[in-house]
Design a protein around this motif. Structure first.
Motif, PDB file in Angstrom:
ATOM      1  N   LEU A   3       0.818  -1.213   0.000  1.00  0.00           N
ATOM      2  CA  LEU A   3       0.000   0.000   0.000  1.00  0.00           C
ATOM      3  C   LEU A   3       0.856   1.268   0.000  1.00  0.00           C
ATOM      4  O   LEU A   3       0.325   2.360  -0.220  1.00  0.00           O
ATOM      5  CB  LEU A   3      -0.929   0.002   1.214  1.00  0.00           C
ATOM      6  CG  LEU A   3      -1.900  -1.180   1.313  1.00  0.00           C
ATOM      7  CD1 LEU A   3      -2.633  -1.149   2.645  1.00  0.00           C
ATOM      8  CD2 LEU A   3      -2.869  -1.175   0.151  1.00  0.00           C
ATOM      9  N   PHE A   4       2.152   1.128   0.252  1.00  0.00           N
ATOM     10  CA  PHE A   4       3.061   2.258   0.306  1.00  0.00           C
ATOM     11  C   PHE A   4       3.820   2.400  -1.001  1.00  0.00           C
ATOM     12  O   PHE A   4       4.076   1.411  -1.688  1.00  0.00           O
ATOM     13  CB  PHE A   4       4.079   2.076   1.444  1.00  0.00           C
ATOM     14  CG  PHE A   4       3.486   2.192   2.813  1.00  0.00           C
ATOM     15  CD1 PHE A   4       3.434   3.416   3.453  1.00  0.00           C
ATOM     16  CD2 PHE A   4       2.991   1.085   3.473  1.00  0.00           C
ATOM     17  CE1 PHE A   4       2.895   3.536   4.723  1.00  0.00           C
ATOM     18  CE2 PHE A   4       2.447   1.173   4.741  1.00  0.00           C
ATOM     19  CZ  PHE A   4       2.404   2.412   5.367  1.00  0.00           C
ATOM     20  N   PRO A   5       4.253   3.625  -1.336  1.00  0.00           N
ATOM     21  CA  PRO A   5       5.096   3.821  -2.520  1.00  0.00           C
ATOM     22  C   PRO A   5       6.428   3.084  -2.341  1.00  0.00           C
ATOM     23  O   PRO A   5       6.878   2.853  -1.212  1.00  0.00           O
ATOM     24  CB  PRO A   5       5.325   5.328  -2.567  1.00  0.00           C
ATOM     25  CG  PRO A   5       4.340   5.935  -1.641  1.00  0.00           C
ATOM     26  CD  PRO A   5       3.933   4.878  -0.656  1.00  0.00           C
ATOM     27  N   PRO A   6       7.088   2.727  -3.454  1.00  0.00           N
ATOM     28  CA  PRO A   6       8.345   1.974  -3.376  1.00  0.00           C
ATOM     29  C   PRO A   6       9.413   2.608  -2.481  1.00  0.00           C
ATOM     30  O   PRO A   6      10.096   1.903  -1.752  1.00  0.00           O
ATOM     31  CB  PRO A   6       8.820   1.916  -4.833  1.00  0.00           C
ATOM     32  CG  PRO A   6       7.562   2.015  -5.632  1.00  0.00           C
ATOM     33  CD  PRO A   6       6.659   2.921  -4.842  1.00  0.00           C
ATOM     34  N   GLY A   7       9.533   3.914  -2.487  1.00  0.00           N
ATOM     35  CA  GLY A   7      10.533   4.577  -1.643  1.00  0.00           C
ATOM     36  C   GLY A   7      10.281   4.357  -0.166  1.00  0.00           C
ATOM     37  O   GLY A   7      11.211   4.140   0.615  1.00  0.00           O
ATOM     38  N   GLN A   8       9.031   4.399   0.235  1.00  0.00           N
ATOM     39  CA  GLN A   8       8.700   4.161   1.637  1.00  0.00           C
ATOM     40  C   GLN A   8       8.888   2.691   1.993  1.00  0.00           C
ATOM     41  O   GLN A   8       9.295   2.373   3.107  1.00  0.00           O
ATOM     42  CB  GLN A   8       7.280   4.625   1.936  1.00  0.00           C
ATOM     43  CG  GLN A   8       7.156   6.128   1.937  1.00  0.00           C
ATOM     44  CD  GLN A   8       5.761   6.595   2.287  1.00  0.00           C
ATOM     45  OE1 GLN A   8       4.861   5.812   2.558  1.00  0.00           O
ATOM     46  NE2 GLN A   8       5.572   7.911   2.263  1.00  0.00           N
ATOM     47  N   GLN A   9       8.605   1.800   1.052  1.00  0.00           N
ATOM     48  CA  GLN A   9       8.838   0.373   1.298  1.00  0.00           C
ATOM     49  C   GLN A   9      10.322   0.123   1.564  1.00  0.00           C
ATOM     50  O   GLN A   9      10.676  -0.639   2.465  1.00  0.00           O
ATOM     51  CB  GLN A   9       8.377  -0.463   0.098  1.00  0.00           C
ATOM     52  CG  GLN A   9       6.881  -0.483  -0.085  1.00  0.00           C
ATOM     53  CD  GLN A   9       6.468  -1.279  -1.300  1.00  0.00           C
ATOM     54  OE1 GLN A   9       7.127  -2.247  -1.677  1.00  0.00           O
ATOM     55  NE2 GLN A   9       5.374  -0.879  -1.931  1.00  0.00           N
ATOM     56  N   ARG A  10      11.186   0.783   0.797  1.00  0.00           N
ATOM     57  CA  ARG A  10      12.637   0.642   1.029  1.00  0.00           C
ATOM     58  C   ARG A  10      13.020   1.161   2.404  1.00  0.00           C
ATOM     59  O   ARG A  10      13.839   0.558   3.101  1.00  0.00           O
ATOM     60  CB  ARG A  10      13.427   1.360  -0.067  1.00  0.00           C
ATOM     61  CG  ARG A  10      13.442   0.607  -1.390  1.00  0.00           C
ATOM     62  CD  ARG A  10      14.394   1.225  -2.401  1.00  0.00           C
ATOM     63  NE  ARG A  10      14.000   2.577  -2.822  1.00  0.00           N
ATOM     64  CZ  ARG A  10      13.112   2.831  -3.777  1.00  0.00           C
ATOM     65  NH1 ARG A  10      12.504   1.847  -4.414  1.00  0.00           N
ATOM     66  NH2 ARG A  10      12.823   4.080  -4.096  1.00  0.00           N
TER      67      ARG A  10
END
Length: 75
Positions: free
Chosen positions: A37-44
């Motif tokens: 549910l989070f953008p890729p940058g936040q997932q990282r």
């Protein structure tokens, strides 16, 4: 800690941007469940900082605003 207190109480009030938001149905879920549910940058960032779990809450007024049906899930 705060998460344990919310889970034990079953509800809380969160202050966000000057408003008080009542929440209920707290549930601790694995990051893999909600990370998409989070953008890729936040997932990282989650992986970098070792975030393993999230606290999922439902807006306590959601049932009255949405009518009958399953509760809304938010992160």
């Amino acid at each position: 800690d705060w998460v344990r207190n919310v889970v034990a109480a079953g509800s809380a009030t969160i202050a966000h941007e000057g408003q008080r938001v009542p929440v209920d149905q707290p549930e601790v879920v694995p990051a893999a469940t909600v990370d998409p549910l989070f953008p890729p940058g936040q997932q990282r960032s989650h992986r970098l900082y070792g975030v393993d779990d999230f606290l999922v809450l439902r807006h306590a007024d959601a049932a009255s605003q949405q009518g009958a049906g399953p509760p809304a899930r938010s992160v």
